[in-house]
Motif scaffolding. Structure first.
Motif, PDB file in Angstrom:
ATOM      1  N   GLY A 167      35.971  34.808  37.583  1.00  0.00           N
ATOM      2  CA  GLY A 167      35.099  35.973  37.418  1.00  0.00           C
ATOM      3  C   GLY A 167      35.920  37.237  37.305  1.00  0.00           C
ATOM      4  O   GLY A 167      36.838  37.464  38.100  1.00  0.00           O
ATOM      5  N   ILE A 168      35.630  38.025  36.300  1.00  0.00           N
ATOM      6  CA  ILE A 168      36.396  39.257  36.067  1.00  0.00           C
ATOM      7  C   ILE A 168      35.403  40.427  36.062  1.00  0.00           C
ATOM      8  O   ILE A 168      34.566  40.526  35.161  1.00  0.00           O
ATOM      9  CB  ILE A 168      37.137  39.185  34.708  1.00  0.00           C
ATOM     10  N   CYS A 169      35.506  41.249  37.078  1.00  0.00           N
ATOM     11  CA  CYS A 169      34.598  42.402  37.163  1.00  0.00           C
ATOM     12  C   CYS A 169      35.285  43.625  36.573  1.00  0.00           C
ATOM     13  O   CYS A 169      36.488  43.838  36.783  1.00  0.00           O
ATOM     14  CB  CYS A 169      34.239  42.707  38.609  1.00  0.00           C
ATOM     15  N   ILE A 170      34.506  44.406  35.836  1.00  0.00           N
ATOM     16  CA  ILE A 170      35.035  45.659  35.289  1.00  0.00           C
ATOM     17  C   ILE A 170      34.071  46.792  35.643  1.00  0.00           C
ATOM     18  O   ILE A 170      32.885  46.558  35.882  1.00  0.00           O
ATOM     19  CB  ILE A 170      35.239  45.588  33.753  1.00  0.00           C
ATOM     20  N   THR A 171      34.620  47.983  35.662  1.00  0.00           N
ATOM     21  CA  THR A 171      33.776  49.151  35.951  1.00  0.00           C
ATOM     22  C   THR A 171      34.085  50.247  34.941  1.00  0.00           C
ATOM     23  O   THR A 171      35.136  50.244  34.288  1.00  0.00           O
ATOM     24  CB  THR A 171      34.059  49.715  37.356  1.00  0.00           C
ATOM     25  N   GLU A 208      45.480  45.513  33.440  1.00  0.00           N
ATOM     26  CA  GLU A 208      45.109  46.491  34.464  1.00  0.00           C
ATOM     27  C   GLU A 208      43.684  46.988  34.307  1.00  0.00           C
ATOM     28  O   GLU A 208      43.336  48.070  34.793  1.00  0.00           O
ATOM     29  CB  GLU A 208      46.089  47.671  34.479  1.00  0.00           C
ATOM     30  N   MET A 209      42.858  46.190  33.671  1.00  0.00           N
ATOM     31  CA  MET A 209      41.484  46.603  33.443  1.00  0.00           C
ATOM     32  C   MET A 209      40.506  46.147  34.531  1.00  0.00           C
ATOM     33  O   MET A 209      39.530  46.821  34.799  1.00  0.00           O
ATOM     34  CB  MET A 209      40.985  46.071  32.078  1.00  0.00           C
ATOM     35  N   PRO A 210      40.723  44.987  35.167  1.00  0.00           N
ATOM     36  CA  PRO A 210      39.668  44.497  36.071  1.00  0.00           C
ATOM     37  C   PRO A 210      39.589  45.272  37.382  1.00  0.00           C
ATOM     38  O   PRO A 210      40.595  45.786  37.873  1.00  0.00           O
ATOM     39  CB  PRO A 210      40.069  43.051  36.367  1.00  0.00           C
ATOM     40  N   GLU A 211      38.395  45.317  37.910  1.00  0.00           N
ATOM     41  CA  GLU A 211      38.185  45.810  39.263  1.00  0.00           C
ATOM     42  C   GLU A 211      38.485  44.676  40.241  1.00  0.00           C
ATOM     43  O   GLU A 211      39.171  44.847  41.231  1.00  0.00           O
ATOM     44  CB  GLU A 211      36.726  46.260  39.417  1.00  0.00           C
ATOM     45  N   ASP A 212      37.981  43.491  39.924  1.00  0.00           N
ATOM     46  CA  ASP A 212      38.026  42.375  40.872  1.00  0.00           C
ATOM     47  C   ASP A 212      38.166  41.087  40.071  1.00  0.00           C
ATOM     48  O   ASP A 212      37.605  40.976  38.964  1.00  0.00           O
ATOM     49  CB  ASP A 212      36.705  42.375  41.676  1.00  0.00           C
ATOM     50  N   ILE A 213      38.908  40.153  40.617  1.00  0.00           N
ATOM     51  CA  ILE A 213      38.992  38.822  39.987  1.00  0.00           C
ATOM     52  C   ILE A 213      38.765  37.780  41.069  1.00  0.00           C
ATOM     53  O   ILE A 213      39.488  37.740  42.067  1.00  0.00           O
ATOM     54  CB  ILE A 213      40.375  38.571  39.335  1.00  0.00           C
ATOM     55  N   PHE A 214      37.734  36.972  40.880  1.00  0.00           N
ATOM     56  CA  PHE A 214      37.496  35.882  41.838  1.00  0.00           C
ATOM     57  C   PHE A 214      37.522  34.558  41.097  1.00  0.00           C
ATOM     58  O   PHE A 214      37.237  34.482  39.899  1.00  0.00           O
ATOM     59  CB  PHE A 214      36.173  36.081  42.587  1.00  0.00           C
ATOM     60  N   ILE A 215      37.896  33.518  41.815  1.00  0.00           N
ATOM     61  CA  ILE A 215      38.074  32.207  41.185  1.00  0.00           C
ATOM     62  C   ILE A 215      37.281  31.183  41.970  1.00  0.00           C
ATOM     63  O   ILE A 215      37.495  31.008  43.175  1.00  0.00           O
ATOM     64  CB  ILE A 215      39.567  31.818  41.154  1.00  0.00           C
ATOM     65  N   GLY A 216      36.344  30.540  41.302  1.00  0.00           N
ATOM     66  CA  GLY A 216      35.447  29.634  42.010  1.00  0.00           C
ATOM     67  C   GLY A 216      35.410  28.240  41.416  1.00  0.00           C
ATOM     68  O   GLY A 216      35.656  28.031  40.222  1.00  0.00           O
ATOM     69  N   LEU A 238      29.093  52.284  36.250  1.00  0.00           N
ATOM     70  CA  LEU A 238      28.666  50.992  35.695  1.00  0.00           C
ATOM     71  C   LEU A 238      29.599  49.874  36.145  1.00  0.00           C
ATOM     72  O   LEU A 238      30.807  50.089  36.298  1.00  0.00           O
ATOM     73  CB  LEU A 238      28.666  51.053  34.160  1.00  0.00           C
ATOM     74  N   ARG A 239      29.034  48.703  36.306  1.00  0.00           N
ATOM     75  CA  ARG A 239      29.838  47.518  36.612  1.00  0.00           C
ATOM     76  C   ARG A 239      29.344  46.376  35.743  1.00  0.00           C
ATOM     77  O   ARG A 239      28.167  46.280  35.433  1.00  0.00           O
ATOM     78  CB  ARG A 239      29.688  47.100  38.079  1.00  0.00           C
ATOM     79  N   ASP A 240      30.257  45.504  35.398  1.00  0.00           N
ATOM     80  CA  ASP A 240      29.854  44.304  34.655  1.00  0.00           C
ATOM     81  C   ASP A 240      30.788  43.166  35.064  1.00  0.00           C
ATOM     82  O   ASP A 240      31.830  43.396  35.686  1.00  0.00           O
ATOM     83  CB  ASP A 240      29.944  44.550  33.148  1.00  0.00           C
ATOM     84  N   VAL A 241      30.387  41.976  34.730  1.00  0.00           N
ATOM     85  CA  VAL A 241      31.213  40.821  35.065  1.00  0.00           C
ATOM     86  C   VAL A 241      31.221  39.843  33.896  1.00  0.00           C
ATOM     87  O   VAL A 241      30.210  39.682  33.202  1.00  0.00           O
ATOM     88  CB  VAL A 241      30.704  40.130  36.362  1.00  0.00           C
ATOM     89  N   GLU A 242      32.364  39.270  33.655  1.00  0.00           N
ATOM     90  CA  GLU A 242      32.510  38.176  32.683  1.00  0.00           C
ATOM     91  C   GLU A 242      33.085  36.994  33.449  1.00  0.00           C
ATOM     92  O   GLU A 242      33.851  37.179  34.404  1.00  0.00           O
ATOM     93  CB  GLU A 242      33.495  38.550  31.561  1.00  0.00           C
ATOM     94  N   VAL A 243      32.714  35.798  33.019  1.00  0.00           N
ATOM     95  CA  VAL A 243      33.278  34.612  33.668  1.00  0.00           C
ATOM     96  C   VAL A 243      34.008  33.789  32.624  1.00  0.00           C
ATOM     97  O   VAL A 243      33.423  33.376  31.614  1.00  0.00           O
ATOM     98  CB  VAL A 243      32.182  33.774  34.352  1.00  0.00           C
ATOM     99  N   PHE A 244      35.282  33.582  32.872  1.00  0.00           N
ATOM    100  CA  PHE A 244      36.095  32.771  31.964  1.00  0.00           C
ATOM    101  C   PHE A 244      36.215  31.371  32.562  1.00  0.00           C
ATOM    102  O   PHE A 244      36.525  31.216  33.749  1.00  0.00           O
ATOM    103  CB  PHE A 244      37.493  33.399  31.809  1.00  0.00           C
TER     104      PHE A 244
END
Lengths: 393, 458
Positions: free
Chosen positions: B271-275, B248-256, B223-229
């Motif tokens: 954007g904070i992606c978790i799996t 140490e929880m995120p898979e990926d962090i992007f900043i837009g 599973l994957r999900d994303v939250e945007v702060f």
């Protein structure tokens, strides 16, 4: 400036158009065949934009790159940009410019001249268009359907087998229909896609006049190419219903006009571009196959909108610019079909049938994989003894 | 040149050599803004052996070689500035091995990121690699060679940190293996040997041609999900990143950041992606991240964005096609960016520069960056769409990019995959002994200067 000239530079050349949705392999037939970036949709559009701006001169090679696009619409399907729906129109429009200027390959020119002169791309005599059929009545106003056979169905033996099989199924179902015989004109799909819009208009007009003369209400086409062009590009056919033969077969089965015996075999189905990506008909042929008792339909990895073209579109079923290679689309496609373990590769387009049948011979698979059109397959299934199974379709 | 043509034909076959102007034209440029320059030949080799022969021929003929994969760097790294031979490795497209236990793959240099993704999904669905957001036509090796980043870079670093082995054709035509593969059939790591991979990563093909790559694979969660702060204040971004990476929880962090649509203007989206393998696992990670950001939520300085399923789906798409769509913002088919690697704490300064430069040249912009490692650094983007049909717009955008490169260096960053002018800016600022070492390495490896000349020219 015309629309394509002001828009074509919008292609970023990102390359999404090279793939199917799952990126499993390159799905653009000409790019897969030649591998040079110039043969991808993006490369082609960049070259054409450069040509329109006089940055590069016309050459036979440029023309070959342009006409090696088989207009399979994979690029339209998978381009992520908003202009995606226009891509094939841009290609066709620039082909028109080259056609008007006489800047086309000799093979393409011969193809178009044959249609202009003889009404078919091979240059066979017009009066032989119905030579394949014995004593078949011409269409009369009492008939429900005009069966539009098309050039491949009329002149090419493998297309003729398809047409005959379909007619036998129509006869079995007591479906009234007729053909135009020597009165039938080329449908004009290839002329349109090759940019010969003048010839296309003339062919369309002649066909429309015949349809009006015979008061045609419904047309069933053998070829998805005919189906596509009549449905989407013939103006003035609003009161005539156009169906592809698979759609009519589906109705006939639903109405229990034909039924099947059990046949234990494994088949795979190849989606023709002009039926699938152009017109969204993906499920009807599959539903027919899945409802034949004993038939196991297995999918190739690339199917439906992801289907890999046989390489025959835009006249290539005659001159085959993508041929003569182990990377020819038709060769790759039959390998893909073979790998499913299927005994039959089912097609619903006479051009696909030609391309894939030739490829099977080149690959030496004649004894292991058989290309059959859906009508032929159904007819063979019925011949084993008709049991009225009804239909779950 | 005619004799070179026939020699190339002898090596790869007539069908895979072109000296026709159509191919020369297409391979003279990429989708970015660098001026084009035509090669003399475009060649599509199928094997390492063919590459080896071509390199030996080039040494004899003293003709440059430039290697292209998908040619999607945008910064002209595959433009043959001095002509010569373009090697498009797209026919070298085999996935040679996947080791499920040691979690690595060995691939040929022409394998695209799209193909490797599809291959793993089909044959090893429990494994994944760090897929970049470049279009799927980008090659894995191309991305590695430019120190690319991907969806797993927040966890595991630059994609070039994930190399487990290389096969390289050296500029003299010798074939060389790097890493454990040089002494063992297993390509599990570069260590514990001397790290010779560094001679080829980040050099843009000026020191050799990578023909095979060993690359780390990672567990693929179900599973994957994303939250945007969202925050308005750029100065909050480093703290947000610190807090989130500390979990140490995120898979990926992007900043837009982008000015359009107007509702997004002045907002910075993190954007904070978790799996996870279960909903419970996802919820656990979500909770830790929410707790970490609680102070910013309570102070109303930031908050999580409510997203429609469509937006979520777009953000979770791998690769992100919306990144590519940025090229059509001006309906001009062009998109170029300066993407410096910067310390995360420098985000506010970089963001300020982005707005200043965009305002100075009246350009719209888009910025999508990615945290690399546990906040060890980040890639920041000064991204500008441009109109390929408007030469004035191209000229202005080029100037903005130059300013962005200068600004990147001023704030302490280093332009990523820099175009030749930006390479010069970097080298002007570089430690002189480092520069000398680079020059020595190039002279040693490529005395005839045939490998992608024009790049990293000290």
């Amino acid at each position: 400036m015309s629309d394509y000239a002001t828009q074509i530079h919008r292609c970023f050349r990102c390359g999404y158009c090279k793939f199917p949705s799952n990126f499993i392999d390159f799905n653009c037939p000409s790019y897969k065949r030649f591998k040079f970036e110039s043969y991808s949709t993006g490369g082609r559009l960049w070259l054409l934009w450069a040509w329109l701006r006089n940055e590069i001169e016309w050459s036979e090679h440029l023309s070959e790159i342009l006409f090696s696009c088989v207009t399979c619409r994979n690029c339209v399907e998978f381009c992520p940009m908003k202009f995606k729906e226009d891509i094939v129109d841009w290609i066709v429009s620039i082909r028109s410019v080259m056609v008007e200027q006489g800047k086309v390959l000799p093979k393409v020119s011969e193809f178009l001249n044959n249609i202009y002169r003889d009404g078919n791309p091979w240059g066979f005599p017009r009066n032989k268009r119905d030579a394949w059929v014995n004593n078949k009545d011409r269409y009369s106003t009492n008939d429900e359907y005009l069966f539009f056979v098309g050039c491949v169905g009329s002149y090419e033996p493998r297309g003729q087998e398809m047409a005959k099989s379909f007619m036998k199924l129509l006869d079995t179902a007591n479906q009234s229909y007729g053909i135009l015989g020597t009165d039938e004109e080329c449908d004009g799909n290839e002329a349109y896609m090759l940019g010969e819009k003048g010839l296309f208009k003339e062919l369309a007009q002649k066909n429309i006049e015949k349809f009006e003369k015979y008061k045609v209400k419904k047309i069933v086409t053998l070829s998805p190419h005919s189906f596509n062009i009549m449905k989407n590009k013939y103006s003035g056919l609003k009161n005539i219903e156009i169906v592809h033969y698979t759609q009519l077969l589906h109705d006939m089965i639903q109405n229990q006009k034909i039924s099947f015996s059990t046949r234990k075999t494994k088949v795979t189905y190849h989606d023709p571009c002009y039926l699938g990506r152009y017109n969204g008909v993906y499920e009807i042929p599959r539903e027919i196959l899945e409802n034949i008792p004993g038939v196991d339909l297995v999918e190739m990895p690339r199917n439906r909108e992801n289907s890999f073209c046989c390489g025959g579109g835009s006249g290539n079923f005659v001159y085959d610019l993508l041929g003569r290679s182990e990377d020819s689309p038709s060769i790759i496609r039959v390998r893909e079909a073979y790998e499913t373990g299927a005994e039959f590769l089912i097609v619903t387009c006479p051009s696909c049938k030609m391309m894939l049948d030739d490829a099977i011979k080149k690959e030496g698979l004649e004894k292991e994989l058989f290309v059959k059109d859906l009508s032929e397959f159904l007819l063979a299934t019925m011949k084993q003894g008709i049991i009225n199974m009804g239909s779950n379709i | 040149m005619e004799s070179i043509y026939y020699s190339l034909v002898n090596i790869v076959g007539e069908e895979y050599v072109s000296n026709q102007k159509e191919e020369l034209f297409i391979y003279s440029q990429d989708s970015g803004m660098m001026d084009p320059h035509e090669p003399n030949f475009v060649v599509l080799p199928k094997s390492t052996e063919e590459v080896e022969k071509i390199v030996k021929l080039s040494n004899i003929e003293k003709i440059p070689i430039v290697v292209a994969g998908g040619a999607l760097s945008l910064s002209g790294l595959t433009i043959p500035h001095q002509g010569g031979i373009i090697l498009d490795l797209i026919r070298m497209d085999k996935v040679l091995e996947v080791n499920d236990n040691s979690r690595y793959a060995i691939i040929e240099a022409g394998v695209t990121t799209g193909k490797l993704k599809a291959y793993l999904e089909r044959n090893h669905p429990e494994l994944r690699f760090s897929m970049p957001d470049a279009p799927p036509a980008a090659t894995v090796v191309g991305n590695i060679v430019i120190h690319g980043q991907g969806r797993l870079s927040q966890q595991y670093g630059f994609n070039s940190d994930m190399v487990t082995g290389l096969e390289v054709v050296l500029p003299n035509g010798e074939v060389c293996k790097i890493g454990s593969g040089s002494v063992s059939p297993y390509w599990f790591a570069i260590a514990p040997l001397p790290n010779l991979a560094g001679l080829f990563l980040g050099w843009y093909g000026t020191t050799g041609i990578i023909t095979q790559l060993g690359i780390k694979l990672y567990p693929k969660k179900k599973l994957r999900d994303v939250e945007v702060f969202l925050v308005e204040e750029p100065k909050l971004v480093p703290d947000v990143v610190q807090r989130v990476t500390f979990t140490e929880m995120p898979e990926d962090i992007f900043i837009g950041a982008q000015p359009y649509p107007p509702a997004y203007k002045d907002l910075i989206m993190i954007g904070i992606c978790i799996t996870g393998d279960t909903e419970e696992e996802l919820e656990f990670k979500r909770k830790l991240i929410w707790d970490a950001l609680r102070p910013h939520i309570d102070s109303k300085e930031g908050g999580f964005m409510v997203m429609t399923p469509e937006i979520k789906q777009e953000l979770l798409e791998i690769p992100s096609s919306s990144t590519t769509r940025f090229a059509d913002v001006l309906k001009g088919g062009g998109f170029e960016y300066c993407g410096p690697i910067i310390p995360v704490e420098k985000f506010p300064e970089a963001y300020k520069k982005l707005l200043e430069i965009s305002s100075k040249y009246s350009l719209t912009y888009g910025s999508i960056g990615r945290v690399i490692g546990r906040s060890h650094c980040m890639m920041f983007t000064f991204g500008y769409p441009f109109n390929r049909a408007d030469s004035k717009n191209i000229e202005i955008t080029k100037r903005a990019l130059y300013d962005a490169n200068v600004a990147s260096l001023e704030i302490g960053g280093v332009p990523w995959k820099p175009e030749v002018p930006a390479q010069k800016l970097i080298m002007e600022k570089m430690d002189k002994n480092t520069l000398k070492l680079m020059q020595s390495m190039k002279n040693f490896l490529d005395p005839n200067r045939i490998m992608n000349p024009g790049n990293w020219e000290v």
